[in-house]
Design a protein around this motif. Structure first.
Motif, short mmCIF file in Angstrom:
data_model
loop_
_atom_site.label_atom_id
_atom_site.label_comp_id
_atom_site.label_asym_id
_atom_site.label_seq_id
_atom_site.Cartn_x
_atom_site.Cartn_y
_atom_site.Cartn_z
N PHE A 17 0.86 -1.20 0.00
CA PHE A 17 0.00 0.00 0.00
C PHE A 17 0.89 1.24 0.00
CE2 PHE A 17 -2.40 3.34 2.26
CZ PHE A 17 -3.53 3.41 1.46
N GLU A 18 0.81 1.99 -1.10
CA GLU A 18 1.63 3.19 -1.26
C GLU A 18 3.10 2.80 -1.03
OE1 GLU A 18 -0.38 6.05 1.26
OE2 GLU A 18 -2.01 6.29 -0.22
N ASN A 19 3.76 3.33 0.00
CA ASN A 19 5.18 3.01 0.21
C ASN A 19 5.40 1.96 1.29
OD1 ASN A 19 6.12 4.92 -1.72
ND2 ASN A 19 5.79 6.56 -0.22
N ASP A 20 4.32 1.34 1.75
CA ASP A 20 4.42 0.37 2.84
C ASP A 20 4.18 -1.06 2.33
OD1 ASP A 20 4.85 2.35 4.80
OD2 ASP A 20 2.70 2.78 4.84
N VAL A 21 4.89 -2.00 2.94
CA VAL A 21 4.73 -3.42 2.62
C VAL A 21 4.47 -4.17 3.92
CG1 VAL A 21 5.81 -5.48 1.66
CG2 VAL A 21 6.27 -3.25 0.63
N GLY B 128 -12.31 4.15 3.83
CA GLY B 128 -11.92 3.81 2.48
C GLY B 128 -10.86 2.73 2.46
N ASN B 129 -10.32 2.47 1.26
CA ASN B 129 -9.31 1.43 1.09
C ASN B 129 -8.00 1.85 1.77
OD1 ASN B 129 -11.25 0.26 -0.51
ND2 ASN B 129 -9.91 -0.05 -2.26
N GLU B 130 -7.58 1.08 2.74
CA GLU B 130 -6.30 1.26 3.42
C GLU B 130 -6.05 0.00 4.24
OE1 GLU B 130 -6.40 3.77 7.10
OE2 GLU B 130 -8.24 4.57 6.19
#
Length: 618
Positions: free
Chosen positions: A73-77, A111-113
């Motif tokens: 997600f974005e810059n996180d794994v 929302g999606n997160e």
């Protein structure tokens, strides 16, 4: 020797002859075998005490490959183990501060997160049932979601705090506990949750008892629009959750795939066919907040995505982006979804390469579905005689003017001939049940058709018109009744009507969907009768619909009428109006167009031409 040669020659050409007679034989065989394996697997899950759930599948995945990437997600794994530990922290926080009991319903409003995933896993670990609420809804609709599923707790994203504040007094009257996903909260009747999660231990809780958990127990509530004008909570039990999650298996997803999920997690497609389907396969999910046409292929290339989800509009948006030399530079091999038009399908393949599109059909609360496992352009599924025997369905004649199925002299419904559009109805049986809507017996009953082909039978009314060709391929045609679909969302006309008539200068409103060339679904239009002695206020109407309706439900066209036609039973006449559409030349009365940045402006022939030619975006 001659006989042997003839025999060998016959065997050599046998596959060719089989192919000529049964061109889809191998596809059908693979699909049947996959279906049998899945039925057997779900049968085994059902027989366990308690039943084996998707949470159990997740925990098994954690044990099997704890360090495999689960969410990007974005810059996180986050690995599978990370997700397990994060959800433990959430479960401990909710257990301590929300005083949840097994079976309690908790509404998720975000929302999606990744937090969405941790919350769902935590609630499953506590034995609670999540209600997945569309974050676009407000006021009356939002409140209704609590009453129909008896939610005890609301957990909302920090950015949705204002939406919650609008209904907070009513929530407190219902003794609903409200948590905001932030580290602090300055509103007395809400509690912050992020700070509590941060401080909690990531050690697992003692497993919930699950003494009464069966495959028929509710796994979650997913909301769907209906003719009441308010969301209905479809009851998704563990069996239905498994069936939807297994769609990835039927489509051919492999253990080494990476799936791109950008559809909202409050929808069946995003949550079950996307997220939990990925858990079933043990694969990696690239999660995005919202769809972005400009970033879509960049994301796919960056994360080596091999499987994408779609709805019809998404594919059209991608085809409408400027062409690039890198259009075919990606690893996507499979697309799973529904609602793609035949012309868009062909254009997508021609431009973006050899991607297998697995189109499917189904309703969140429905008891049947179809899969186009062959990949035939334009079809939403393929029907095998074996499937029709196992889950009986029919396409029946439907009178769109009267709004009801056509019945013969004996009072029974009439099947349409091959190639003709008919209303899809599916027999309600033990193997194909219709669980209905939570605490809404009236709407549940409306979806049941009785005495369809014989006295006492019951069928689920899909509300959709489909047709089938001679090869058994089935094609979606249209929706009926008081609901239409725009930009992947269902719009209930009665809800929009209720909002419009709140304005004192609108006496009556008739809302319907109209077709737009080059677009899937129907866009919202309203014919209105003004209150005597009053004029239409463009700016007030714009501000009003912005405040009460999500963007996809706001009428983009408004037509003035001196009177609104009704049937003999006082039902509004929509069919003729929908056929006339938004062409200003069909009427001498005023018509308006909603320009998002300007509000409602007079509809002109130039605007009409620009829309129909595709030069003005909607």
């Amino acid at each position: 020797m001659y006989v042997l040669f003839t025999l060998l020659a016959g065997l050599a050409i046998l596959p060719f002859l089989v192919y000529i007679r049964f061109p889809y034989f191998l596809h059908d065989l693979r699909y049947i075998l996959s279906g049998i394996r899945l039925s057997t697997r779900i049968g085994i899950y059902s027989s366990r005490k308690p039943c084996y759930t998707i949470l159990d599948r997740f925990l098994d995945r954690v044990k099997r490959h704890p360090h495999k990437k689960f969410i990007i997600f974005e810059n996180d794994v986050y690995t599978y183990q990370d997700a397990d530990r994060q959800s433990n922290k959430v479960a401990r926080s909710l257990s301590q501060h929300a005083e949840l009991q097994e079976g309690d319903v908790v509404a998720l409003f975000l929302g999606n997160e990744p937090a969405y995933v941790w919350l769902w896993l935590a609630l499953a670990k506590l034995g609670c049932v999540p209600a997945l609420i569309n974050y676009n809804i407000r006021t009356k609709s939002l409140l209704h979601c609590f009453s129909c599923c008896n939610a005890k707790v609301l957990i909302a994203a920090a950015e949705l705090k204002d939406a919650v504040l609008e209904v907070l007094p009513a929530l407190k009257e219902q003794n609903v506990s409200v948590f905001i996903l932030s580290k602090d909260c300055d509103t007395g009747d809400m509690e912050s949750l992020a700070d509590k999660i941060e401080k909690a231990s990531d050690e697992p809780l003692s497993p919930a008892p699950k003494t009464n958990l069966t495959i028929k127990s509710p796994a979650m509530y997913i909301y769907t629009s209906g003719t009441t004008g308010l969301p209905k909570a479809a009851i998704i039990n563990h069996q239905r959750a498994w069936l939807a999650s297994c769609m990835q298996t039927l489509a051919g997803v492999r253990a080494d795939d990476i799936i791109y999920v950008y559809l909202p997690l409050y929808h069946t497609a995003g949550f079950l066919m996307g997220l939990t389907g990925a858990i079933d396969q043990g694969i990696t999910v690239v999660l995005r907040r919202k769809f972005s046409a400009s970033q879509f292929w960049n994301d796919c290339r960056k994360h080596n995505v091999t499987v994408i989800q779609y709805i019809g509009e998404i594919m059209r948006y991608l085809c409408n982006t400027p062409k690039k030399d890198t259009d075919r530079t990606h690893k996507v091999r499979l697309a799973i979804g529904n609602g793609i038009r035949g012309d868009t399908w062909s254009e997508f393949l021609q431009r973006f390469g050899n991607i297998h599109i697995c189109e499917c059909y189904g309703a969140t609360e429905g008891n049947t579905g179809f899969v186009n496992y062959v990949g035939k352009v334009g079809a939403t599924g393929r029907v095998l005689p074996l499937l029709k025997k196992a889950v009986p369905f029919a396409l029946i004649k439907y009178d769109t003017e009267r709004g009801e199925p056509v019945r013969d002299s004996k009072g029974f419904c009439v099947e349409v001939p091959t190639g003709e559009a008919g209303l899809l109805v599916a027999k309600i049986t033990k193997t194909a049940p219709f669980t209905g809507y939570a605490n809404n017996s009236q709407q549940t009953e409306k979806k049941r058709l009785r005495d369809v082909f014989e006295k006492g039978d019951q069928y689920f009314n899909s509300g959709d018109l489909l047709k089938m060709d001679e090869e058994g391929f089935i094609y979606f045609q249209d929706r009926i009744g008081d609901t239409f679909r725009w930009k992947g969302e269902n719009v209930a006309t009665t809800e929009v009507t209720d909002v419009l008539v709140m304005l004192d200068f609108i006496e009556e409103a008739n809302v319907y969907g109209v077709k737009v060339p080059g677009h899937e679904g129907r866009i919202g239009m309203a014919s209105i009768k003004l209150t005597e002695g009053m004029e239409f206020n463009c700016s007030a109407t714009h501000e009003h619909v912005k405040a009460y309706l999500p963007s996809y439900a706001r009428p983009r066209f408004i037509r003035m009428q001196s009177s609104l036609d009704v049937t003999g039973t006082y039902k509004q006449m929509k069919v003729k109006l929908a056929e006339e559409g938004f062409d200003p030349s069909v009427t001498d009365e005023a018509m308006y167009f909603l320009e998002e940045n300007e509000g409602y402006i007079p509809m002109t022939k130039d605007i009409y031409n620009a829309i129909t030619e595709g030069s003005r975006r909607l």
